[in-house]
Write a protein that holds these residues in place. Structure first.
Motif, PDB file in Angstrom:
ATOM      1  N   CYS A 141       0.830  -1.213   0.000  1.00 24.99           N
ATOM      2  CA  CYS A 141       0.000   0.000   0.000  1.00 24.99           C
ATOM      3  C   CYS A 141       0.859   1.256   0.000  1.00 24.99           C
ATOM      4  O   CYS A 141       0.570   2.230  -0.708  1.00 24.99           O
ATOM      5  N   PHE A 142       1.941   1.239   0.765  1.00 23.98           N
ATOM      6  CA  PHE A 142       2.776   2.430   0.850  1.00 23.98           C
ATOM      7  C   PHE A 142       3.731   2.559  -0.325  1.00 23.98           C
ATOM      8  O   PHE A 142       4.217   3.651  -0.609  1.00 23.98           O
ATOM      9  N   ILE A 143       3.995   1.468  -1.017  1.00 23.29           N
ATOM     10  CA  ILE A 143       4.716   1.571  -2.289  1.00 23.29           C
ATOM     11  C   ILE A 143       3.837   2.327  -3.287  1.00 23.29           C
ATOM     12  O   ILE A 143       4.308   3.209  -4.018  1.00 23.29           O
ATOM     13  N   ILE A 144       2.545   1.991  -3.292  1.00 19.83           N
ATOM     14  CA  ILE A 144       1.594   2.698  -4.156  1.00 19.83           C
ATOM     15  C   ILE A 144       1.514   4.168  -3.746  1.00 19.83           C
ATOM     16  O   ILE A 144       1.517   5.069  -4.592  1.00 19.83           O
ATOM     17  N   TYR A 145       1.456   4.404  -2.426  1.00 20.18           N
ATOM     18  CA  TYR A 145       1.407   5.777  -1.912  1.00 20.18           C
ATOM     19  C   TYR A 145       2.621   6.571  -2.382  1.00 20.18           C
ATOM     20  O   TYR A 145       2.506   7.726  -2.789  1.00 20.18           O
ATOM     21  N   ARG A 146       3.781   5.953  -2.334  1.00 22.50           N
ATOM     22  CA  ARG A 146       5.018   6.625  -2.727  1.00 22.50           C
ATOM     23  C   ARG A 146       5.019   6.956  -4.210  1.00 22.50           C
ATOM     24  O   ARG A 146       5.494   8.017  -4.623  1.00 22.50           O
ATOM     25  N   ILE A 147       4.455   6.042  -5.036  1.00 19.53           N
ATOM     26  CA  ILE A 147       4.386   6.292  -6.477  1.00 19.53           C
ATOM     27  C   ILE A 147       3.421   7.434  -6.779  1.00 19.53           C
ATOM     28  O   ILE A 147       3.736   8.351  -7.545  1.00 19.53           O
ATOM     29  N   VAL A 148       2.247   7.390  -6.168  1.00 21.82           N
ATOM     30  CA  VAL A 148       1.202   8.385  -6.441  1.00 21.82           C
ATOM     31  C   VAL A 148       1.620   9.775  -5.989  1.00 21.82           C
ATOM     32  O   VAL A 148       1.435  10.770  -6.701  1.00 21.82           O
ATOM     33  N   GLU A 187      11.849  -0.403 -11.337  1.00 24.94           N
ATOM     34  CA  GLU A 187      11.358   0.956 -11.160  1.00 24.94           C
ATOM     35  C   GLU A 187       9.835   0.888 -11.067  1.00 24.94           C
ATOM     36  O   GLU A 187       9.150   0.637 -12.066  1.00 24.94           O
ATOM     37  N   PRO A 188       9.278   1.085  -9.862  1.00 22.67           N
ATOM     38  CA  PRO A 188       7.822   0.913  -9.704  1.00 22.67           C
ATOM     39  C   PRO A 188       7.030   1.976 -10.462  1.00 22.67           C
ATOM     40  O   PRO A 188       7.334   3.164 -10.375  1.00 22.67           O
ATOM     41  N   THR A 189       6.046   1.517 -11.205  1.00 24.40           N
ATOM     42  CA  THR A 189       5.147   2.417 -11.919  1.00 24.40           C
ATOM     43  C   THR A 189       3.713   1.992 -11.628  1.00 24.40           C
ATOM     44  O   THR A 189       3.466   0.873 -11.174  1.00 24.40           O
ATOM     45  N   LEU A 190       2.768   2.882 -11.901  1.00 24.57           N
ATOM     46  CA  LEU A 190       1.363   2.559 -11.670  1.00 24.57           C
ATOM     47  C   LEU A 190       0.913   1.400 -12.560  1.00 24.57           C
ATOM     48  O   LEU A 190       0.112   0.574 -12.144  1.00 24.57           O
ATOM     49  N   ARG A 191       1.455   1.328 -13.766  1.00 31.33           N
ATOM     50  CA  ARG A 191       1.095   0.224 -14.654  1.00 31.33           C
ATOM     51  C   ARG A 191       1.527  -1.112 -14.061  1.00 31.33           C
ATOM     52  O   ARG A 191       0.767  -2.086 -14.083  1.00 31.33           O
TER      53      ARG A 191
END
Length: 215
Positions: free
Chosen positions: A75-82, A154-158
């Motif tokens: 969840c916080f990986i997503i938070y960091r990306i957004v 490299e984390p991306t939303l996709r």
């Protein structure tokens, strides 16, 4: 209030704790852990260990602890990306982990209570065991996924959307497996089954989504 820290520092600690928890689960029951890892393509684990399940099972409890940490980190990986930030409040991390744990536990307890009220405890216990097993499986699967997103890819939303779809597919496979096991009971109680799906499998997540969106 706790200070913000660079997220990778916190994530390294959490991933290490998750790895330790999974290792403890494996040491607790090596044979069971091996069967558990193969649960996606083999019903052997569900058939054998659902018979000996207890109200508190140390093996499941350890994997549940890993599940909470793994989901929180994801969840916080997503938070960091957004939000495009490298810093995350520790207290927010703990709140999310506690919230996830409480949500899952309360949902399980409510389902057990309903099973007891309708005197279908055995059926409910078997069904919950299968659901918890696949949720714990997702937790173990998220451990290397989180590590890859943090330190290799490299984390991306996709990429995140693809991972979420994969996890949902695995969860659906788990639900289908449970429904197939109890298909005769479901056929004779189709109305109550649909009512159950709406009340305990769909409604809680819709409410949770509404709460998160309004915040």
């Amino acid at each position: 209030m706790l200070r913000n820290i660079v997220s990778n520092e916190l994530f390294i600690v959490l991933l290490a704790i998750s790895l330790l928890i999974v290792a403890m689960a494996k040491l607790t029951a090596p044979k069971r852990f091996y069967d558990f890892i193969l649960v996606l393509g083999n019903n052997k684990y569900l058939k054998i260990y659902s018979r000996d399940q207890k109200f508190f099972d140390r093996f499941d409890a350890l994997l549940f602890g890993n599940l909470i940490i793994a989901i929180s980190v994801f969840c916080f990986i997503i938070y960091r990306i957004v939000h495009e930030t490298d810093k995350i409040p520790i207290n927010d991390m703990f709140k999310v982990a506690i919230g996830i744990g409480i949500f899952i536990l309360v949902k399980v307890l409510v389902e057990r209570l309903i099973g007891s009220l309708f005197e279908i405890d055995k059926l409910t216990d078997q069904y919950l065991f299968q659901k918890i097993t696949f949720k714990n499986y997702l937790g173990v699967l998220l451990l290397p996924i989180n590590a890859l997103l943090l330190f290799t890819l490299e984390p991306t939303l996709r990429a995140v959307y693809c991972i979420i779809i994969l996890l949902l597919i695995i969860n659906v496979i788990g639900l289908i497996s449970s429904f197939k096991t109890h298909q005769n009971v479901i056929k004779h109680n189709l109305f109550y089954f649909i009512l159950y799906l709406c009340a305990l499998e769909i409604a809680p997540y819709i409410i949770l989504y509404k709460v998160l969106v309004t915040k």
